[in-house]
Structure formats: structure tokens, C-alpha cells
Design an enzyme around this catalytic site. Structure first.
Site, PDB file in Angstrom:
ATOM      1  CD  GLU A 255       1.873  40.908  69.367  1.00  0.00           C
ATOM      2  OE1 GLU A 255       0.669  40.946  69.639  1.00  0.00           O
ATOM      3  OE2 GLU A 255       2.658  41.862  69.592  1.00  0.00           O
ATOM      4  CD  GLU A 390      13.988  43.274  65.884  1.00  0.00           C
ATOM      5  OE1 GLU A 390      13.643  42.553  64.943  1.00  0.00           O
ATOM      6  OE2 GLU A 390      13.328  43.398  66.922  1.00  0.00           O
TER       7      GLU A 390
HETATM    8  P1  TAP Z   1      11.368  34.597  62.362  1.00  0.00           P
HETATM    9  O1  TAP Z   1      12.487  34.158  61.516  1.00  0.00           O
HETATM   10  O2  TAP Z   1      10.381  35.513  61.778  1.00  0.00           O
HETATM   11  O3  TAP Z   1      10.676  33.259  62.889  1.00  0.00           O
HETATM   12  C1  TAP Z   1       9.544  33.260  63.717  1.00  0.00           C
HETATM   13  C2  TAP Z   1       8.763  31.997  63.478  1.00  0.00           C
HETATM   14  O4  TAP Z   1       8.264  32.011  62.152  1.00  0.00           O
HETATM   15  C3  TAP Z   1       9.609  30.728  63.600  1.00  0.00           C
HETATM   16  O5  TAP Z   1       8.806  29.710  64.155  1.00  0.00           O
HETATM   17  C4  TAP Z   1       9.938  30.438  62.154  1.00  0.00           C
HETATM   18  O6  TAP Z   1      10.254  29.102  61.879  1.00  0.00           O
HETATM   19  C5  TAP Z   1       8.647  30.826  61.485  1.00  0.00           C
HETATM   20  N1  TAP Z   1       8.776  31.051  60.038  1.00  0.00           N
HETATM   21  C6  TAP Z   1       9.896  31.224  59.292  1.00  0.00           C
HETATM   22  N2  TAP Z   1       9.577  31.357  57.995  1.00  0.00           N
HETATM   23  C7  TAP Z   1       8.233  31.285  57.916  1.00  0.00           C
HETATM   24  C8  TAP Z   1       7.300  31.368  56.836  1.00  0.00           C
HETATM   25  N3  TAP Z   1       7.690  31.550  55.578  1.00  0.00           N
HETATM   26  N4  TAP Z   1       5.990  31.261  57.119  1.00  0.00           N
HETATM   27  C9  TAP Z   1       5.565  31.097  58.381  1.00  0.00           C
HETATM   28  N5  TAP Z   1       6.393  30.992  59.439  1.00  0.00           N
HETATM   29  C10 TAP Z   1       7.719  31.094  59.218  1.00  0.00           C
HETATM   30  O7  TAP Z   1      11.846  35.303  63.668  1.00  0.00           O
HETATM   31  P2  TAP Z   1      12.868  34.770  64.735  1.00  0.00           P
HETATM   32  O8  TAP Z   1      14.211  34.906  64.122  1.00  0.00           O
HETATM   33  O9  TAP Z   1      12.448  33.457  65.243  1.00  0.00           O
HETATM   34  O10 TAP Z   1      12.642  35.810  65.923  1.00  0.00           O
HETATM   35  C11 TAP Z   1      13.215  37.038  65.894  1.00  0.00           C
HETATM   36  C12 TAP Z   1      12.240  38.092  65.443  1.00  0.00           C
HETATM   37  O11 TAP Z   1      11.004  37.987  66.146  1.00  0.00           O
HETATM   38  C13 TAP Z   1      12.720  39.485  65.741  1.00  0.00           C
HETATM   39  O12 TAP Z   1      12.509  40.314  64.637  1.00  0.00           O
HETATM   40  C14 TAP Z   1      11.865  39.949  66.906  1.00  0.00           C
HETATM   41  O13 TAP Z   1      11.669  41.306  67.046  1.00  0.00           O
HETATM   42  C15 TAP Z   1      10.605  39.244  66.653  1.00  0.00           C
HETATM   43  N6  TAP Z   1       9.893  39.033  67.909  1.00  0.00           N
HETATM   44  C16 TAP Z   1       8.837  39.827  68.152  1.00  0.00           C
HETATM   45  C17 TAP Z   1       8.142  39.690  69.326  1.00  0.00           C
HETATM   46  C18 TAP Z   1       6.972  40.577  69.568  1.00  0.00           C
HETATM   47  S1  TAP Z   1       6.047  40.266  70.816  1.00  0.00           S
HETATM   48  N7  TAP Z   1       6.693  41.567  68.809  1.00  0.00           N
HETATM   49  C19 TAP Z   1       8.510  38.711  70.254  1.00  0.00           C
HETATM   50  C20 TAP Z   1       9.602  37.911  69.975  1.00  0.00           C
HETATM   51  C21 TAP Z   1      10.288  38.087  68.777  1.00  0.00           C
HETATM   52  P3  TAP Z   1      11.747  28.508  62.012  1.00  0.00           P
HETATM   53  O14 TAP Z   1      11.603  27.474  63.012  1.00  0.00           O
HETATM   54  O15 TAP Z   1      12.105  27.942  60.687  1.00  0.00           O
HETATM   55  O16 TAP Z   1      12.630  29.616  62.405  1.00  0.00           O
END
Ligand code: TAP
Length: 496
Positions: A255, A390
Site C-alpha cells: 500500500e 507526493e
Molecule cells: P516509509 O519511509 O516507506 O516507511 C514505512 C515503513 O517502512 C516504516 O516502518 C519504515 O521504517 C519501514 N522501512 C524503511 N525502510 C525500509 C526498508 N528498507 N525495508 C523495509 N521497511 C523499511 O514511509 P513513511 O515515511 O513511514 O510513510 C509515508 C509514506 O507511506 C507515504 O508515501 C504514504 O503515501 C505512504 N502511505 C501509504 C498508505 C496507503 S494505505 N497506501 C498509508 C499510509 C502511508 P522506519 O521506522 O525506519 O521509518
């Protein structure tokens, strides 16, 4: 449950194989509205993550959990829901303090979290098999089984709700889990696992590993002992997970991000369209994957719409989530705030007109936290960075279109396909247009409501698979066909 007072700092732990575990390294968890430390969380190592994966693998392979009846699993999910409900205000307060969102938004998140656990407790009891009238005197049937060990990786914008969207269907289906919340928002995850610890799951069924995505998320994604990864987060990290998952061809559900269009026709109810235009982007301070970050307005009402929109945007009171009069809360972290400010500068450099906002708010004590003014850009073109990427913050672009065809073309001119909306009082036109928007979550004369019954997910680079509803349960299940010969006799193909 452990409770947090104003002066107290919670000491968080990970939960591996039914035990609370800590690490040598820790990180301070801060309230982005005040920069006060509210918790200290362990940064687990790769080795500890592997221990959690082994615990989940062993718990799955020994079959105790996968063989529980649906009724037994439903009872556990109901217990979790009930216990969250008993501590409702504490969860809401902690989510507000950890993420920065306003209290009313956090209330909605926790209500939806409870509903999510109850929904999967209910749907797992529905009939889920099929039979087919195949030839050859054979009875063919289809049964659903758990996928196995599920890695669940969650972002910071809806910390508990996004966790529930994965944990509830994964456990309902009989999987074991290794769950990683975002490093900066682990507080309600920890609270949830205090509850999970109480409800009597077998050891190793539910594991929570706190720390960094680059270590824990990466280890989960690469592990040959993990059968599936369900990830919510950025498109960039999603791509990396897809590559990492190739090792053992594990199942993935992604997602990801969005850049969603909100199309306003001249025949829409004007005030409703302005209101939802604001709600679509500024709720959650724009840190919502489905935000309506690109408003497209028909040319005949464009000037009036923009004028009214800016007037209303300037009335939004930005402030700490716990202050009852705040309409829009803090940005989750300094890094995220700086990233948003970077996009705002880029918008100005590339020639967009900044109509309001565009800066950090520092008056009346807001300098203690990370607050941004609601920001509106006009005179944008399709090639501008603020239209294409985004931003994940309270920044909206308002563009003009003249015909229905042009609205659809602009709406779909994006790499993303998560959400979109149409505002019009012409029902046929609204349906015609929304059907042409290439996105998985859409609304007509509405923006943002989400129902646990309905699938959530995106087209194009917004992801693969669907959360919620029966779709999510199916993602956490394998499908097996069983063919039973009713007349037991040799096949007779080869000579006796
Ligand atoms: P990310 O930086 O992608 O982080 C999401 C999760 O992935 C965090 O737990 C992060 O850990 C982890 N992560 C980071 N690097 C990783 C790797 N190499 N391998 C596996 N996992 C890893 O996103 P964010 O900044 O938290 O959230 C914002 C983004 O999420 C936006 O682009 C938004 O659109 C998207 N989002 C999408 C949805 C749906 S439903 N489509 C819902 C919410 C958010 P850390 O703890 O280190 O950050």
C-alpha cells in the site's frame, strides 16, 4: 496497562516469542507538538529480528495456532478489541502525543481500530470454501489456509490503525506475525502488544520488533523464513521490498503513496466542494496517503472557488493535538517538516503562485513543535514537482480545467492511482467521470471516509493488493484445491 503521565517517559520494549525484550541501543520518541520525550524505544538488531522470525516460523510450523478454530481466533480478536475500548482515552491521548495529529482524528483512528478487530473476528466465521461439480466422479473443493509467517511493516501516519489493518486479518486467517511499526511512532503499538500479551496467544504467534526499517524491515523482507510481507509506506521503499522479496518469491502486498485528484465541476454544491477540498488535504496535516492533493476546478467557477478556498484555509487553527481548539496538528517530525518546506520552495522556484501559507508557524508557542501553515498553490503546470510528487504535508495545488475530458486527462496524468473524487450534482456525469479515474479508492460528493468492509488500495505505482474487507483476509490466505475421488479404483492408464 502502563499509563503515561505528563512527566513520565515510557520505556518501550519489543515482544519476541512471548517475552519482552530490549536492546543495547535506544532512541528517544518525541511529541512533535512539543519536542518533549514521551518514550524511549529499543533499536533492535538484525540478529534479534531473525530471532523474532524464527519464533514466528516455529509457532507456525508446530501448527498450534494455524489449527485453532475460527471461533477461537475470533474470540481472541474480540478480546483485543474490548481491551482497546476499555483504554480508549489512553490510546487516543498517546496517538495524539506520538503522531502530532489532533485529538478528534486520533479518536476516529482508535474507533476504526476497534471496528477492524471486530470485523475480522466476524468475517472469519463466514463460510469460505467452494465446491465444484467437476467430471470423473470427483468432488472438487477449495479451502483457504493461512499463508504462514507474515511480515507486517507499518508507517507513522496512522500508527495503530495501519497496524490493525494488518494484524487483525493476519491473525484471523491463522498466520503468525513479525510486526514492525514505524520507528518514530511505536507507542500505541507497544500498548497494543501489552494487550496481546494478556489475551493468551501461543508463544511466537505475534512478535513485535521495534527499530529501524533499513535493518528490521529489510531483514523481514529478505528472509526465506517469511512467507509474505504486507507493507504500507512510500513507493520507494515498496520497490525495495519487492526486490528483496524475490529471494524466496514471497507473497507481497504493498500500500503505497498517492497524488490524488479532487475534481470539482461547476454544477457541484459550491460550499460542499470547498469544504471537502479543504478536508481532503488538510486533515492529518496532509500526511494521509489518499489526500486530495490536486484539486481540479472547472474554469467557470475557478476564481470564486480559489477565493473562498483560501479564505477558509486561513481560518484553520493549527496547534497541538491535545488542545481542543486545534483543527490541524503538528507534522510528525522535523525531517518530514523540512521535506515539506523543500517542496514548497521548489514550487515557488518552478513558478507556481503561492496563495497562502508556505511557512513554518512559530507564534504562540508553536515554535516548540513542528507546525506548518495550510499551503495553497495556483498557476501550476503538469510538469511541476509539486504536481507530480507526493509531498505528504498540508500543501495543495488548485488547477483549472474546462471540459470533462480535460478533467479526466489531468486526473490520470500521474504515476499514482490511489484515490480520487468528483463533486457534481449531475449524477450521471459524476459516475461517468469517477469510473474513468484510474484509482482504487474513489468518492462522489465526498472525500476520505473509509469503511472496514470495503477494499483499500491503489492502481499503478500506488501499490499491489488490497487492505480491508474480505480482500485483506484473502491476501493472508492461500487457496488450496482438494479433489476427492468418490469411486476408489485404479486409474488404469498403464498396463497391469
Ligand atoms: P516509509 O519511509 O516507506 O516507511 C514505512 C515503513 O517502512 C516504516 O516502518 C519504515 O521504517 C519501514 N522501512 C524503511 N525502510 C525500509 C526498508 N528498507 N525495508 C523495509 N521497511 C523499511 O514511509 P513513511 O515515511 O513511514 O510513510 C509515508 C509514506 O507511506 C507515504 O508515501 C504514504 O503515501 C505512504 N502511505 C501509504 C498508505 C496507503 S494505505 N497506501 C498509508 C499510509 C502511508 P522506519 O521506522 O525506519 O521509518
Amino acid at each position: 496497562m502502563t499509563t503515561l503521565t505528563n512527566t513520565q517517559v515510557l520505556e518501550l520494549k519489543s515482544y519476541i516469542n512471548g517475552k519482552w525484550v530490549t536492546a543495547d541501543n535506544t532512541v528517544d520518541i518525541i511529541n512533535p507538538a512539543t519536542q518533549q520525550v514521551i518514550a524511549i524505544a529499543p533499536r533492535m538488531t538484525k540478529n534479534q529480528t531473525e530471532q523474532a522470525i524464527t519464533a514466528a516460523r516455529t509457532a507456525f510450523d508446530n501448527g498450534e495456532w494455524a489449527k485453532t478454530t475460527a471461533q477461537e481466533r475470533a474470540a481472541i480478536l474480540h478480546k483485543i478489541a474490548n481491551k482497546i475500548e476499555e483504554s480508549f482515552e489512553e490510546f487516543v491521548t498517546l496517538e495524539t502525543m506520538d503522531n502530532g495529529k489532533v485529538y478528534g482524528e486520533a479518536e476516529g483512528d482508535i474507533q476504526d481500530t476497534i471496528a477492524c478487530f471486530r470485523y475480522y473476528a466476524g468475517i472469519i466465521l463466514h463460510p469460505d470454501g467452494e465446491t465444484y461439480p467437476v467430471p470423473d466422479d470427483v468432488q472438487a473443493m477449495v479451502v483457504k489456509e493461512p499463508v504462514g509467517v507474515a511480515g507486517l511493516i507499518v508507517p507513522w501516519n496512522f500508527p495503530l490503525l495501519m497496524s490493525a489493518w494488518k494484524i487483525a486479518p493476519a491473525l484471523a486467517a491463522g498466520n503468525t506475525i513479525v510486526y514492525k511499526p514505524a520507528e518514530i511512532t511505536p507507542v500505541t503499538a507497544f500498548k497494543l502488544f501489552e494487550i496481546i500479551d494478556e489475551v493468551g496467544l501461543p508463544e511466537g504467534v505475534a512478535n513485535m520488533v521495534l527499530g529501524q526499517g533499513s535493518i528490521i524491515g529489510q531483514t523481514i523482507s529478505e528472509s526465506n523464513d517469511v512467507d509474505m510481507v504486507s507493507f504500507t509506506g512510500s513507493t520507494e521503499v515498496g520497490r525495495g521490498i519487492m526486490r528483496a522479496a524475490a529471494g524466496n518469491l514471497k507473497k507481497i502486498s504493498l500500500e503505497l503513496g498517492g497524488k490524488s485528484p479532487n475534481i470539482i465541476f461547476a454544477d457541484a454544491d459550491f460550499e460542499t466542494a470547498v469544504d471537502y477540498g479543504l478536508f481532503g488535504i488538510f486533515v492529518g496535516s496532509g500526511q494521509v496517503c489518499s489526500s486530495g492533493s490536486r484539486i481540479l476546478v472547472q474554469d467557470t467557477i475557478y476564481d470564486d472557488y480559489v477565493k473562498r478556498y483560501v479564505e477558509r484555509a486561513e481560518k484553520i487553527k493549527v496547534g497541538p493535538g491535545l488542545a481542543k481548539d486545534s483543527h490541524m496538528g503538528a507534522i510528525v517530525s522535523e525531517a518530514q517538516m523540512n521535506s515539506i518546506l523543500g517542496y514548497i520552495e521548489k514550487g515557488k522556484e518552478e513558478g507556481a503562485t503561492l496563495l497562502t501559507g508556505g511557512h513554518r508557524l512559530t507564534e504562540n508557542g508553536l515554535d516548540e513543535g513542528f507546525f506548518l501553515a495550510p499551503t495553497v498553490f495556483a498557476d501550476v503546470t503538469q510538469d511541476m514537482t509539486i504536481v507530480r510528487e507526493e509531498i505528504f504535508g498540508p500543501v495543495v495545488t488548485i488547477q483549472k480545467f474546462s471540459t470533462e475530458e480535460e478533467a479526466v486527462r489531468l486526473a490520470n496524468d500521474t504515476d499514482y492511482g490511489l484515490a480520487g473524487a468528483v463533486f457534481s450534482n449531475d449524477g450521471a456525469k459524476a459516475l461517468r467521470v469517477i469510473k474513468q479515474v484510474r484509482a482504487g479508492i474513489t468518492w462522489v460528493n465526498d472525500y476520505h471516509p473509509t469503511y472496514v468492509e470495503a477494499p483499500w488500495g491503489g492502481y499503478k505505482q500506488s501499490g499491489i493488493g488490497r487492505s480491508l474487507g474480505k480482500y485483506s483476509l484473502e491476501e493472508f490466505q492461500e487457496v488450496k484445491q482438494i479433489n476427492i475421488r468418490l469411486n476408489v479404483a485404479p486409474v488404469g492408464w498403464f498396463p497391469q
